[in-house]
Design a protein around this motif. Structure first.
Motif, PDB file in Angstrom:
ATOM      1  N   ASN A 125       0.833  -1.197   0.000  1.00  0.00           N
ATOM      2  CA  ASN A 125       0.000   0.000   0.000  1.00  0.00           C
ATOM      3  C   ASN A 125       0.867   1.247   0.000  1.00  0.00           C
ATOM      4  O   ASN A 125       1.523   1.553   0.994  1.00  0.00           O
ATOM      5  CB  ASN A 125      -0.885   0.041   1.252  1.00  0.00           C
ATOM      6  CG  ASN A 125      -1.629  -1.250   1.486  1.00  0.00           C
ATOM      7  OD1 ASN A 125      -1.021  -2.274   1.741  1.00  0.00           O
ATOM      8  ND2 ASN A 125      -2.938  -1.192   1.421  1.00  0.00           N
ATOM      9  N   ALA A 126       0.866   2.009  -1.077  1.00  0.00           N
ATOM     10  CA  ALA A 126       1.577   3.287  -1.088  1.00  0.00           C
ATOM     11  C   ALA A 126       0.738   4.323  -0.348  1.00  0.00           C
ATOM     12  O   ALA A 126      -0.471   4.426  -0.582  1.00  0.00           O
ATOM     13  CB  ALA A 126       1.815   3.734  -2.522  1.00  0.00           C
ATOM     14  N   PRO A 127       1.338   5.100   0.580  1.00  0.00           N
ATOM     15  CA  PRO A 127       0.563   6.127   1.291  1.00  0.00           C
ATOM     16  C   PRO A 127      -0.102   7.103   0.331  1.00  0.00           C
ATOM     17  O   PRO A 127       0.490   7.533  -0.654  1.00  0.00           O
ATOM     18  CB  PRO A 127       1.619   6.826   2.152  1.00  0.00           C
ATOM     19  CG  PRO A 127       2.690   5.797   2.354  1.00  0.00           C
ATOM     20  CD  PRO A 127       2.727   5.030   1.064  1.00  0.00           C
ATOM     21  N   LYS A 128      -1.346   7.468   0.646  1.00  0.00           N
ATOM     22  CA  LYS A 128      -2.094   8.437  -0.148  1.00  0.00           C
ATOM     23  C   LYS A 128      -2.567   9.605   0.707  1.00  0.00           C
ATOM     24  O   LYS A 128      -3.363  10.430   0.254  1.00  0.00           O
ATOM     25  CB  LYS A 128      -3.286   7.752  -0.821  1.00  0.00           C
ATOM     26  CG  LYS A 128      -2.894   6.652  -1.797  1.00  0.00           C
ATOM     27  CD  LYS A 128      -4.117   5.992  -2.405  1.00  0.00           C
ATOM     28  CE  LYS A 128      -3.722   4.870  -3.363  1.00  0.00           C
ATOM     29  NZ  LYS A 128      -4.915   4.185  -3.936  1.00  0.00           N
ATOM     30  N   SER A 129      -2.128   9.640   1.960  1.00  0.00           N
ATOM     31  CA  SER A 129      -2.451  10.741   2.862  1.00  0.00           C
ATOM     32  C   SER A 129      -1.227  10.977   3.737  1.00  0.00           C
ATOM     33  O   SER A 129      -0.251  10.220   3.682  1.00  0.00           O
ATOM     34  CB  SER A 129      -3.682  10.393   3.714  1.00  0.00           C
ATOM     35  OG  SER A 129      -3.389   9.308   4.589  1.00  0.00           O
ATOM     36  N   ALA A 130      -1.281  12.010   4.549  1.00  0.00           N
ATOM     37  CA  ALA A 130      -0.154  12.322   5.420  1.00  0.00           C
ATOM     38  C   ALA A 130       0.218  11.121   6.276  1.00  0.00           C
ATOM     39  O   ALA A 130      -0.640  10.350   6.701  1.00  0.00           O
ATOM     40  CB  ALA A 130      -0.502  13.507   6.307  1.00  0.00           C
ATOM     41  N   CYS A 131       1.516  10.940   6.507  1.00  0.00           N
ATOM     42  CA  CYS A 131       1.979   9.828   7.320  1.00  0.00           C
ATOM     43  C   CYS A 131       3.179  10.265   8.153  1.00  0.00           C
ATOM     44  O   CYS A 131       3.868  11.226   7.802  1.00  0.00           O
ATOM     45  CB  CYS A 131       2.322   8.612   6.455  1.00  0.00           C
ATOM     46  SG  CYS A 131       3.579   8.910   5.191  1.00  0.00           S
ATOM     47  N   MET A 251      -3.701  17.205   8.295  1.00  0.00           N
ATOM     48  CA  MET A 251      -4.693  17.836   7.428  1.00  0.00           C
ATOM     49  C   MET A 251      -4.064  18.956   6.599  1.00  0.00           C
ATOM     50  O   MET A 251      -4.405  19.137   5.424  1.00  0.00           O
ATOM     51  CB  MET A 251      -5.861  18.350   8.266  1.00  0.00           C
ATOM     52  CG  MET A 251      -6.704  17.221   8.844  1.00  0.00           C
ATOM     53  SD  MET A 251      -8.218  17.770   9.690  1.00  0.00           S
ATOM     54  CE  MET A 251      -7.497  18.495  11.168  1.00  0.00           C
ATOM     55  N   GLY A 252      -3.111  19.683   7.213  1.00  0.00           N
ATOM     56  CA  GLY A 252      -2.426  20.727   6.459  1.00  0.00           C
ATOM     57  C   GLY A 252      -1.638  20.173   5.289  1.00  0.00           C
ATOM     58  O   GLY A 252      -1.636  20.758   4.199  1.00  0.00           O
ATOM     59  N   ARG A 253      -0.965  19.021   5.496  1.00  0.00           N
ATOM     60  CA  ARG A 253      -0.215  18.411   4.398  1.00  0.00           C
ATOM     61  C   ARG A 253      -1.164  17.979   3.280  1.00  0.00           C
ATOM     62  O   ARG A 253      -0.864  18.158   2.093  1.00  0.00           O
ATOM     63  CB  ARG A 253       0.582  17.206   4.909  1.00  0.00           C
ATOM     64  CG  ARG A 253       1.340  16.417   3.824  1.00  0.00           C
ATOM     65  CD  ARG A 253       2.367  17.268   3.088  1.00  0.00           C
ATOM     66  NE  ARG A 253       3.335  17.850   3.987  1.00  0.00           N
ATOM     67  CZ  ARG A 253       4.462  17.254   4.345  1.00  0.00           C
ATOM     68  NH1 ARG A 253       4.767  16.056   3.875  1.00  0.00           N
ATOM     69  NH2 ARG A 253       5.301  17.861   5.162  1.00  0.00           N
ATOM     70  N   GLY A 254      -2.301  17.419   3.649  1.00  0.00           N
ATOM     71  CA  GLY A 254      -3.266  17.011   2.635  1.00  0.00           C
ATOM     72  C   GLY A 254      -3.769  18.176   1.811  1.00  0.00           C
ATOM     73  O   GLY A 254      -3.876  18.090   0.576  1.00  0.00           O
ATOM     74  N   GLU A 271       6.348   9.448  -0.942  1.00  0.00           N
ATOM     75  CA  GLU A 271       7.221  10.086   0.049  1.00  0.00           C
ATOM     76  C   GLU A 271       6.834  11.529   0.329  1.00  0.00           C
ATOM     77  O   GLU A 271       7.221  12.109   1.357  1.00  0.00           O
ATOM     78  CB  GLU A 271       8.684  10.008  -0.386  1.00  0.00           C
ATOM     79  CG  GLU A 271       8.968  10.605  -1.754  1.00  0.00           C
ATOM     80  CD  GLU A 271       8.873   9.595  -2.905  1.00  0.00           C
ATOM     81  OE1 GLU A 271       9.555   9.827  -3.918  1.00  0.00           O
ATOM     82  OE2 GLU A 271       8.124   8.612  -2.755  1.00  0.00           O
ATOM     83  N   ASP A 272       6.062  12.158  -0.591  1.00  0.00           N
ATOM     84  CA  ASP A 272       5.613  13.535  -0.347  1.00  0.00           C
ATOM     85  C   ASP A 272       4.671  13.615   0.842  1.00  0.00           C
ATOM     86  O   ASP A 272       4.511  14.698   1.436  1.00  0.00           O
ATOM     87  CB  ASP A 272       4.906  14.096  -1.586  1.00  0.00           C
ATOM     88  CG  ASP A 272       5.844  14.301  -2.763  1.00  0.00           C
ATOM     89  OD1 ASP A 272       7.059  14.459  -2.524  1.00  0.00           O
ATOM     90  OD2 ASP A 272       5.360  14.300  -3.905  1.00  0.00           O
ATOM     91  N   HIS A 273       4.031  12.505   1.186  1.00  0.00           N
ATOM     92  CA  HIS A 273       3.067  12.513   2.288  1.00  0.00           C
ATOM     93  C   HIS A 273       3.743  12.409   3.653  1.00  0.00           C
ATOM     94  O   HIS A 273       3.085  12.590   4.684  1.00  0.00           O
ATOM     95  CB  HIS A 273       2.097  11.336   2.113  1.00  0.00           C
ATOM     96  CG  HIS A 273       1.238  11.437   0.884  1.00  0.00           C
ATOM     97  ND1 HIS A 273       0.209  12.340   0.761  1.00  0.00           N
ATOM     98  CD2 HIS A 273       1.249  10.723  -0.275  1.00  0.00           C
ATOM     99  CE1 HIS A 273      -0.371  12.192  -0.418  1.00  0.00           C
ATOM    100  NE2 HIS A 273       0.242  11.232  -1.057  1.00  0.00           N
ATOM    101  N   LEU A 274       5.051  12.106   3.671  1.00  0.00           N
ATOM    102  CA  LEU A 274       5.736  11.875   4.937  1.00  0.00           C
ATOM    103  C   LEU A 274       5.996  13.188   5.664  1.00  0.00           C
ATOM    104  O   LEU A 274       6.612  14.098   5.122  1.00  0.00           O
ATOM    105  CB  LEU A 274       7.062  11.152   4.673  1.00  0.00           C
ATOM    106  CG  LEU A 274       7.885  10.780   5.907  1.00  0.00           C
ATOM    107  CD1 LEU A 274       7.116   9.830   6.819  1.00  0.00           C
ATOM    108  CD2 LEU A 274       9.207  10.146   5.486  1.00  0.00           C
ATOM    109  N   LEU A 275       5.524  13.278   6.890  1.00  0.00           N
ATOM    110  CA  LEU A 275       5.751  14.444   7.733  1.00  0.00           C
ATOM    111  C   LEU A 275       7.118  14.309   8.395  1.00  0.00           C
ATOM    112  O   LEU A 275       7.389  13.312   9.069  1.00  0.00           O
ATOM    113  CB  LEU A 275       4.657  14.554   8.801  1.00  0.00           C
ATOM    114  CG  LEU A 275       3.232  14.746   8.274  1.00  0.00           C
ATOM    115  CD1 LEU A 275       2.236  14.648   9.425  1.00  0.00           C
ATOM    116  CD2 LEU A 275       3.092  16.089   7.559  1.00  0.00           C
ATOM    117  N   ARG A 276       7.971  15.280   8.226  1.00  0.00           N
ATOM    118  CA  ARG A 276       9.299  15.253   8.819  1.00  0.00           C
ATOM    119  C   ARG A 276       9.215  15.653  10.280  1.00  0.00           C
ATOM    120  O   ARG A 276       8.395  16.462  10.679  1.00  0.00           O
ATOM    121  CB  ARG A 276      10.236  16.210   8.077  1.00  0.00           C
ATOM    122  CG  ARG A 276      10.319  15.941   6.585  1.00  0.00           C
ATOM    123  CD  ARG A 276      10.893  14.582   6.275  1.00  0.00           C
ATOM    124  NE  ARG A 276      10.850  14.301   4.834  1.00  0.00           N
ATOM    125  CZ  ARG A 276      11.272  13.149   4.280  1.00  0.00           C
ATOM    126  NH1 ARG A 276      11.748  12.185   5.073  1.00  0.00           N
ATOM    127  NH2 ARG A 276      11.191  12.980   2.987  1.00  0.00           N
TER     128      ARG A 276
END
Length: 277
Positions: A125-131, A251-254, A271-276
């Motif tokens: 499953n590739a992430p499709k929301s913030a993670c 929610m902000g990342r989304g 990888e764009d969904h990953l929160l640093r």
């Protein structure tokens, strides 16, 4: 092939007629060094009596507008989960239309790195929301997603989570992957491998071949299931897991990625969904 040397049992769900898929998966798993067993996938006309009440009423009518193949697929996964629950060992569950990434050979290390509360480790499953990252082993991370992505192509499940998921729904009103992603209903904490370790649906769908889709649109089918099942709302689960600050970041990342897509046309990479941190 014995699998006692690895810290999980591995099960491949495969229809008797799909010998080509079995040959393909045998080669994929040999390359990854995974010991496994085959589970003969159930067919729509051979759902075990013990599982029929989950999908059909006493007259034999389905509880929900699921395709015959969706019912058989779900029943196959439930049957394998029951074997895992009985074994007392973590289990790897795979469908037979996967292309495995090189990191699949490192599942034992990924499992060792998993947080203690894991129920499912989703591998295809590739992430499709913030993670957010919860564990890492080299280049491979485990992340918790704001919304768990669907598909049940490959996942690890621990025995307690298998028992919990089996008991969660007296009636099965959605496809297996749609129920698995609703963690707020069944309570099995789910983490996702990033990058994903298996590509799904590399062959024509056996589910589509097993019968026509119900005539209700997917959104309407799942909304009807939510009303009938009840349970905790998703937002309450998310707030407990993420807290107010984490929820705001997710929610902000989304919103940011959605605006970027509208302006530039660029689709978000996993990888764009990953929160640093």
């Amino acid at each position: 092939m014995s699998d006692r040397a690895q810290p999980f049992d591995a099960w491949l769900i495969n229809l008797d007629r799909d010998s080509g898929r079995l040959t393909h998966m045998r080669a994929e798993l040999a390359a990854a060094g995974i010991a496994w067993r085959r589970f003969a996938a159930l067919t729509p006309d051979a759902i075990p009596p013990a599982l029929r009440p989950a999908f059909f009423d006493e007259a034999g009518a389905p509880h929900a507008p699921l395709r015959p193949g969706e019912i058989a697929c779900y029943a196959s996964h439930l049957s394998v989960m029951a074997l895992i629950a009985e074994s007392g060992r973590p289990g790897l569950v795979m469908e037979d239309d996967l292309r495995l990434a090189p990191g699949f050979a490192e599942l034992a290390r990924l499992l060792a790195a998993a947080p203690a509360d894991w129920g499912f480790l989703r591998l295809s499953n590739a992430p499709k929301s913030a993670c957010r990252e919860v564990a890492r082993d080299g280049a491979l991370a485990l992340v918790e997603c704001w919304r768990v992505p669907n598909n049940a192509g490959a996942y690890l499940v621990n025995p307690a989570a298998a028992r919990r998921f089996i008991a969660a729904y007296p009636r099965r009103l959605r496809p297996i992957d749609e129920d698995m992603r609703r963690v707020w209903e069944h309570g099995c904490v789910s983490y996702v491998a990033l990058p994903r370790l298996a590509e799904l649906n590399i062959f024509e769908s056996s589910i589509d071949a097993a019968g026509a889709r119900g005539d209700a649109p997917a959104r309407r089918r799942f909304e009807a299931a939510r009303r009938r099942l009840g349970g905790e709302p998703a937002w309450r689960w998310q707030l407990r897991r993420w807290g107010l600050a984490g929820a705001a970041r997710a929610m902000g990342r989304g919103i940011a990625l959605s605006l970027r897509k509208r302006v530039s046309g660029r689709r978000a990479r996993p990888e764009d969904h990953l929160l640093r941190r």
